[in-house]
Design a protein around this motif. Sequence first.
Motif, PDB file in Angstrom:
ATOM      1  N   ASN A  67       0.878  -1.168   0.000  1.00 14.82           N
ATOM      2  CA  ASN A  67       0.000   0.000   0.000  1.00 14.82           C
ATOM      3  C   ASN A  67       0.916   1.218   0.000  1.00 14.82           C
ATOM      4  O   ASN A  67       1.965   1.215   0.656  1.00 14.82           O
ATOM      5  N   ASN A  68       0.532   2.259  -0.710  1.00 14.89           N
ATOM      6  CA  ASN A  68       1.276   3.512  -0.697  1.00 14.89           C
ATOM      7  C   ASN A  68       2.768   3.344  -0.992  1.00 14.89           C
ATOM      8  O   ASN A  68       3.605   3.973  -0.364  1.00 14.89           O
ATOM      9  N   HIS A  70       5.551   2.697  -4.455  1.00 13.29           N
ATOM     10  CA  HIS A  70       5.828   2.553  -5.881  1.00 13.29           C
ATOM     11  C   HIS A  70       7.036   1.633  -5.980  1.00 13.29           C
ATOM     12  O   HIS A  70       8.127   1.982  -5.541  1.00 13.29           O
ATOM     13  N   ALA A 139       4.503   6.492  -2.143  1.00 17.28           N
ATOM     14  CA  ALA A 139       3.553   6.915  -3.183  1.00 17.28           C
ATOM     15  C   ALA A 139       2.176   7.119  -2.571  1.00 17.28           C
ATOM     16  O   ALA A 139       1.894   6.616  -1.483  1.00 17.28           O
ATOM     17  N   GLU A 140       1.331   7.836  -3.279  1.00 14.94           N
ATOM     18  CA  GLU A 140      -0.051   8.083  -2.840  1.00 14.94           C
ATOM     19  C   GLU A 140      -0.874   6.792  -2.846  1.00 14.94           C
ATOM     20  O   GLU A 140      -1.776   6.614  -2.040  1.00 14.94           O
ATOM     21  N   LYS A 141      -0.565   5.915  -3.798  1.00 13.45           N
ATOM     22  CA  LYS A 141      -1.245   4.625  -3.902  1.00 13.45           C
ATOM     23  C   LYS A 141      -0.241   3.601  -4.416  1.00 13.45           C
ATOM     24  O   LYS A 141       0.855   3.956  -4.848  1.00 13.45           O
ATOM     25  N   LYS A 143       1.752   1.194  -6.769  1.00 14.16           N
ATOM     26  CA  LYS A 143       2.106   1.306  -8.177  1.00 14.16           C
ATOM     27  C   LYS A 143       3.340   0.448  -8.431  1.00 14.16           C
ATOM     28  O   LYS A 143       4.202   0.310  -7.555  1.00 14.16           O
TER      29      LYS A 143
END
Length: 155
Positions: A67-68, A70, A139-141, A143
């Motif tokens: 989660n969160n 990259h 990261a925000e989400k 990836k």
Amino acid sequence: MILFIPGKYRLTDPIDGLNTDAGKLVLSPTRTYAPVVKEILNTMRSEIHGMVHCSGGGQTKVMHFINNLHIVKDNMFSLPLLFRLIHEQSGTDWSEMYKVFNMGHRFEIYTDSVNAPEIIRIAAGFNLEAKVIGHCEPAEKKKLTISSEFGTFEY
């Protein structure tokens, strides 16, 4: 209706450049990583942040466990012939190939850059090539980016 269109190889057809046939190439056993993992965990368990066996989920399998973050895989191993043949015979897009297959890159250990050389040394003691294949970024989400000789793919 189900339509099946086979590739050009039969299971007993020899594969150019290899001393084997198509069937043995596809069915050759995957090496177990248990002895290597045991040694790594015995010596540096607190330095390991995650492990993913990429078979049975391809290069995108890691997405199930983050989660969160990259994940950037930009230093992959060379692609084994088996996956080139699958791509050629099936016409499957490279992006999908990385989602479905391990692409010869079967096991990942997540640690920091300080501890990576020790893991590489332990793997070498088991006659396994290991190397740093990428890194993680906040990261925000979740990836994943895979950069390979076939292009850059984002998931």
